[in-house]
Design an enzyme around this catalytic site. Structure first.
Site, PDB file in Angstrom:
ATOM      1  N   LYS C  68       0.895  -1.236   0.080  1.00 42.94           N
ATOM      2  CA  LYS C  68       0.047   0.022   0.141  1.00 42.94           C
ATOM      3  C   LYS C  68       0.874   1.302   0.175  1.00 42.94           C
ATOM      4  O   LYS C  68       1.968   1.168   0.845  1.00 42.94           O
ATOM      5  CB  LYS C  68      -0.936   0.093   1.231  1.00 42.94           C
ATOM      6  CG  LYS C  68      -2.090   1.015   1.444  1.00 42.94           C
ATOM      7  CD  LYS C  68      -2.757   0.811   2.482  1.00 42.94           C
ATOM      8  CE  LYS C  68      -4.003   1.900   2.840  1.00 42.94           C
ATOM      9  NZ  LYS C  68      -4.396   1.758   4.007  1.00 42.94           N
ATOM     10  N   SER C 143      -9.478   1.859   3.284  1.00 47.28           N
ATOM     11  CA  SER C 143      -8.858   2.430   2.749  1.00 47.28           C
ATOM     12  C   SER C 143      -7.641   1.709   1.656  1.00 47.28           C
ATOM     13  O   SER C 143      -7.214   2.227   0.751  1.00 47.28           O
ATOM     14  CB  SER C 143      -7.865   3.697   3.343  1.00 47.28           C
ATOM     15  OG  SER C 143      -7.040   2.980   4.243  1.00 47.28           O
ATOM     16  N   SER C 167      -9.864  -0.546   7.512  1.00 47.63           N
ATOM     17  CA  SER C 167      -9.342  -0.291   6.026  1.00 47.63           C
ATOM     18  C   SER C 167      -8.453  -1.531   5.456  1.00 47.63           C
ATOM     19  O   SER C 167      -8.309  -1.466   4.295  1.00 47.63           O
ATOM     20  CB  SER C 167      -8.306   0.995   6.257  1.00 47.63           C
ATOM     21  OG  SER C 167      -9.166   2.088   6.453  1.00 47.63           O
TER      22      SER C 167
END
Lengths: 476, 95, 479
Positions: C68, C143, C167
């Site tokens: 990420k 997210s 997330s």
């Protein structure tokens, strides 16, 4: 209007002399090129985290012990949020309502608290940028950013500027002797701000206080506080009210300028620092801190007062450890002479002689060995030489060293011990100064000075003043 | 729920400049969120300790030993306006 | 997908160790797959250029991985999904990525995400949303949307993401994969761009529970650079539990309203039956304060974020705008142009919650609610081994469906936020398919299992047994 009394508290920032910064492993810098002691942590790059320096904690505990502070069994760090280029995270990691050190005392002043925090970076203003907009620029150097600090806050126990400066000196010396900081005001490792207010004498309530910053010597601290007190007194006496503000003292002009506009009251939005865990000092650590203390100035003052020294002399010596050490050597060598007398010689006559001769350093750096000074003081005490002669011998020793007895011999300064000889000189002086004698008989005591002076000149200062006086009185 | 004045004040604290439209939207959105969040205001939590630290750790420290710093070129490599080995920023507005 | 790419990370690792698979071949196959990214899932792909030298691996011996874009990677763009860090190349690498490299896992690329991890749909990215491989008109969740999309979409064998309020778990649920949020402190946060410091945790997004265990084992550990890290005592072993006998699963009584879609409810109930089939016991537990989880979370997280994001000021790195004005203008212009609307909203909310006069009522009160929530879980765990809920109240929603109402978006986190607040570990595993409430395609539904702090091993063991029992083998079309 009732008399206004001054109420002064001090806020002191001490830069710790650890090897590395408070929250990262960068070395502390001393006038190096900009930005050579930085890392992602102290530059506040995305994703970095602080880790506290264990030595800084130890130093803070020592300071707490030296100031007789209550040590918090558990203290935490807080974030103090504000935007400024010298604060890269846009928050300073500090301590808020649970600081590592609580109430304490140093001499006559109570300590409110002491806590750990990190120093800001340095900003240097540069001139006009040459652009259409903008009023110049600043260059930021992060070398200093992150240096460990201990902030000490006193209760508002001080009552005049001189006392404040003197106490600040005592604090400085106390911390210096711990070896935890250079505590040098000119270099910035010791910063002292003053909170100043006035109130009617006898009142228990505190008046509005102003904060004074930018005083980088004890002399300027005193003058700054004096100036602000004068300003507040005048303001209040003319019916005005003191506004809370931060003031910058300019020693060159003696003027006070307001640093912050009134609406800029900071909302620091303090909250507990989630990236750091609590500090819980162990019994071991507390004991270590207490046991690591050398004999501190306040203890020395106590010891000297017990030896019979006056408080102010004791304080002078305690804030000057090398001279104090010298003094103690003199005491040891001067078996039997009152320490009080020796202290007066060291801090009085010797200090003056060194200044006169423009000798660098203090008593400890002089060419007069403690035994020699002791010998000299004994000679004066036993009236072998007059006090005045003693000072002349001292002056000679300060520049050339040497044995006081030999100097007295050489310069022919031995006190006139033969009273017959002295009597003769006195009689002659009185005969030579009949007007003075007449005046004395009429009651004008001061006139005796003329005769004493004549005797001293004749004997080249070797006569004992007290004895001369006695003889004159006898022969009147 | 939250007033326009408060939104402007908070924006100043956070160093955000909002357009007139954004201010209006923000007033509405924040009010809605705060209305929901305000429910916790009615709870009786007087005797409860706030959680300030999730992990039960204490005294996590590091030794006072130097670690290598970044070479200054690297420290400044991301700087939007490097100058003379330092980070240049506009001066604060003179007051 | 080629056979090579069908292997799980664990299978591939075992094959490499046995000498049956050349790591370089395996990595090359994945790199090729990643290059076909049409989901906008990667913000940067590793093409082994000069700039990626600092994150090169000495020896491949573990499956390559997607990271990420919230983890710093030296010399390689790291944006946190924001315009304010466009072009930013960090001078250091995060601990999580460093551990991956040391384990021999090449980095495939940096994945798309909601800006600064604030969001539940990946629509708050400054670089456009990542798309859900099950239906490109829908969100992958957030997210960690990009990380979930690459794993579900055949663009990476596994990935790491971060979870602050859900997330990792929620995108895993929306994309039909496994997502684990470990105990707070299990994995170092050093180099993980901070959103909410007391909640953020790194975690695996994988196709199987075993892969998640393998990845967790690599990542966990106490880190001298992170004072809040603890690691997992005893490390992590691969799970091998066969059934769920002897285990008790608690269903919170506070669920049962109309907080979630009927399709999600159906899969949830079905999974409870499966647990019983496997020998587990279902019991009712009470988490009375959990209904206030969203309220507490949406005070604490924005408050910490408002402070963590204050460093993005145009001084030392990243975007600078308005530098021709005075200092305040530079700050305001930089931040206003660099941050998206959701980030600004949360900074405003957080600043307000911490501001003078409001601290006690908001932040102070929220931290007390948090204590209560943690106590609720402790109480529940006295009687059950795990607490179970649906991971999300719905299946993946359409792009643009919830962007008008921030509060509606926040309510997505209803089931995941309490575990974050309590700091306990929770995993989401795909449990079935369901259509959205108003009708539509069959989409994955996640089942969440939470365990007591540091109970990862038991959690993984149980999740594994359940995963085997469920046998979820649906895939997005074409994969």
């Amino acid at each position: 209007m009732a008399e206004l009394e001054a109420v002064i508290g001090l806020e002191i920032h001490v830069q710790l002399a650890t090897k590395t910064k408070m929250f990262c492993g960068c070395e502390l810098s001393f006038g190096d090129e900009p930005n050579v002691h930085t890392c992602p942590v102290c530059l506040a790059h995305p994703g970095v985290l602080p880790v506290p320096n264990e030595e800084a904690i130890r130093y803070a505990l020592q300071i707490g012990a030296a100031l007789s502070c209550e040590i918090a069994p558990r203290s935490i760090f807080h974030r103090k949020n504000y935007f400024y280029p010298d604060s890269p995270k846009a928050y300073q990691i500090s301590q808020y309502d649970i600081p590592i050190c609580g109430a304490g005392r140093l001499g006559d002043v109570r300590i409110h608290r002491a806590h750990l925090e990190e120093d800001a970076a340095k900003m240097i203003h540069v001139g006009e940028s040459g652009r259409i907009h903008g009023s110049g620029a600043s260059l930021v150097d992060f070398n200093r950013g992150g240096t460990p600090l201990v902030e000490i806050v006193t209760e508002p126990d001080l009552r005049d500027a001189a006392e404040a400066a003197q106490w600040a000196r005592l604090l400085r010396e106390t911390i210096r002797q711990l070896g935890v900081s250079d505590v040098n005001m000119e270099e910035g490792s010791l910063r002292v701000d003053a909170n100043v207010s006035v109130r009617p004498a006898g009142s228990e309530e505190l008046g509005t206080k102003t904060e004074l910053k930018n005083m980088n010597s004890f002399r300027f601290l005193q003058r700054g506080v004096e100036a602000e007190l004068a300003r507040q007194r005048q303001l209040v006496e003319n019916g005005g009210t003191v506004e809370q503000e931060t003031l910058h003292f300019d020693p060159a002009s003696g003027s006070l300028t307001s640093l912050r506009s009134k609406e800029e009251a900071h909302d620091y939005r303090y909250f507990p620092e989630p990236d750091l865990v609590p500090l819980v000092p162990t019994e071991e650590q507390l004991r270590e801190a207490r046991e690591s203390l050398p004999e501190l100035p306040v203890q020395r003052i106590g010891r000297y007062e017990e030896m019979g020294l006056a408080s102010d002399v004791a304080l002078t010596l305690a804030t000057d450890p090398r001279t104090a050490g010298y003094f103690e050597n003199v005491v040891e060598a001067a078996d039997g002479i009152e320490p009080r007398v020796l202290a007066n010689w060291v801090t009085g006559e010797l200090a003056a002689a060194l200044r006169q001769a423009e000798v660098d350093g203090g008593a400890a750096d002089s060419r007069i060995s403690p035994p020699d000074l002791a010998k000299l003081v004994r000679m004066v005490g036993e009236r072998k030489i007059s006090h005045g002669s003693g000072k002349r011998v001292l002056a000679a020793m300060v520049t050339g060293g040497g044995d006081p007895e030999e100097i007295v011999e050489r310069e022919g300064l031995a006190q006139m011990s033969d009273s017959g000889e002295l009597e003769a000189v006195v009689e002659k002086a009185m005969a030579d100064n009949p007007d003075a004698v007449e005046k004395i008989r009429e009651g004008n005591g001061k006139a005796i000075g003329a005769i004493v002076g004549a005797v001293m000149r004749e004997t080249k200062g070797r006569a004992d003043g007290g004895e001369v006086n006695r003889l004159i009185q006898e022969k009147l | 729920m939250i007033e326009r004045e408060q939104v402007l004040h908070v924006a100043k604290l956070a160093r955000l400049s909002l357009s007139e439209e954004e201010v209006e939207t923000m007033v509405g959105e924040l009010s809605g969120i705060l209305e929901h969040v305000d429910r916790i205001g009615n709870l009786d939590l007087e005797s409860v300790e706030p959680t300030s630290h999730v992990v039960a750790l204490e005294n996590v420290l590091r030794p006072d030993e130097p670690r290598p710093s970044l070479p200054p070129e690297v420290a400044l490599s991301s700087a939007p306006e490097p100058q003379d080995g330092a980070f240049r920023v506009p001066s604060p507005q003179a007051e | 997908m080629t056979d090579l790419l069908q292997m799980t990370a664990l299978e591939a690792h075992e094959a490499m160790v046995a000498g049956d698979l050349a790591a370089s071949e395996y990595t090359a196959a994945w790199k090729e797959a990643a290059a076909g990214d049409d989901l906008n899932a990667y913000l940067w792909r590793n093409e082994d250029g000069e700039d990626s030298q600092a994150i090169a691996v000495e020896r491949d011996c573990v499956a390559p991985i997607a990271v990420k874009d919230i983890f710093t990677t030296e010399g390689v763009p790291t944006t946190a999904g924001s315009r304010i860090l466009e072009g930013y190349r960090p001078p250091y690498t995060s601990t999580a990525v460093r551990k991956l490299l040391e384990a021999g896992a090449p980095i495939l690329g940096k994945t798309n995400m909601d800006e600064f991890a604030m969001g539940s749909s990946n629509e708050n990215s400054a670089y456009g949303p990542a798309l859900n491989p099950w239906d490109r008109g829908r969100v992958p969740g957030g997210s960690s949307g990009g990380s979930a999309a690459v794993v579900a979409g055949g663009l990476a064998p596994w990935a790491i993401g971060t979870d602050t309020g859900g997330s990792i778990r929620q995108p895993a649920a929306f994309c039909g994969i496994v997502g684990l949020k470990p105990t707070y402190g299990a994995i170092s946060r050093y180099g993980m761009i901070a959103f909410a410091s007391s909640l953020d945790q790194c975690g695996p997004l994988t196709r199987t529970v075993s892969d998640a265990a393998l990845l967790l084992g690599i990542l966990q550990g106490k880190d001298p650079c992170d004072s809040t890290s603890v690691g997992l005592d005893g490390g992590v072993s691969l799970p091998d539990r066969e059934d769920l006998s002897g285990l008790r699963f608690g269903v919170p009584a506070e669920l049962g309203g109309d907080e979630y879609d009927s399709g999600v409810r159906a899969v949830f109930e079905q999974t409870l039956r499966k647990i019983e089939e496997l020998g587990g016991e279902i019991a009712e537990v009470s988490l009375p304060s959990s209904e206030h989880g969203i309220s507490a979370y949406y005070v604490i997280a924005p408050a910490e974020a408002s402070s963590n994001l204050a460093r993005y000021d145009g001084v030392r790195y990243g975007m600078r705008a308005g530098g021709d004005g005075d200092l305040v203008q530079m700050y305001e212009t930089t931040r206003s142009e660099g941050f998206g609307p959701e980030v600004k909203r949360r900074i405003m909310l957080g600043t307000y919650a911490l501001s003078s006069g409001y601290y006690e009522a908001y932040y102070g009160q929220a931290q007390k609610v948090r204590t209560r929530i943690a106590e609720d879980f402790s109480g529940a765990f006295a009687g059950v081994d795990f607490v179970v809920t649906p991971t999300a109240p719905s299946v993946a929603f359409k792009l643009g469906e919830k962007t008008d109402d921030p509060l509606a978006m926040y309510l997505n986190d209803f089931f995941t936020v309490p575990m974050s607040l309590a700091g306990i570990p929770a995993i989401s595993i795909p449990a079935g398919l369901a259509a959205p409430e108003g009708g539509g395609p069959q989409l994955p539904v996640g089942f969440q299992i939470a365990a007591p702090a540091f109970g990862e091993q038991k959690l993984l063991d149980a999740a594994y047994a359940l995963e085997q029992g469920i046998g979820f083998d649906a895939r997005p079309e074409g994969l």
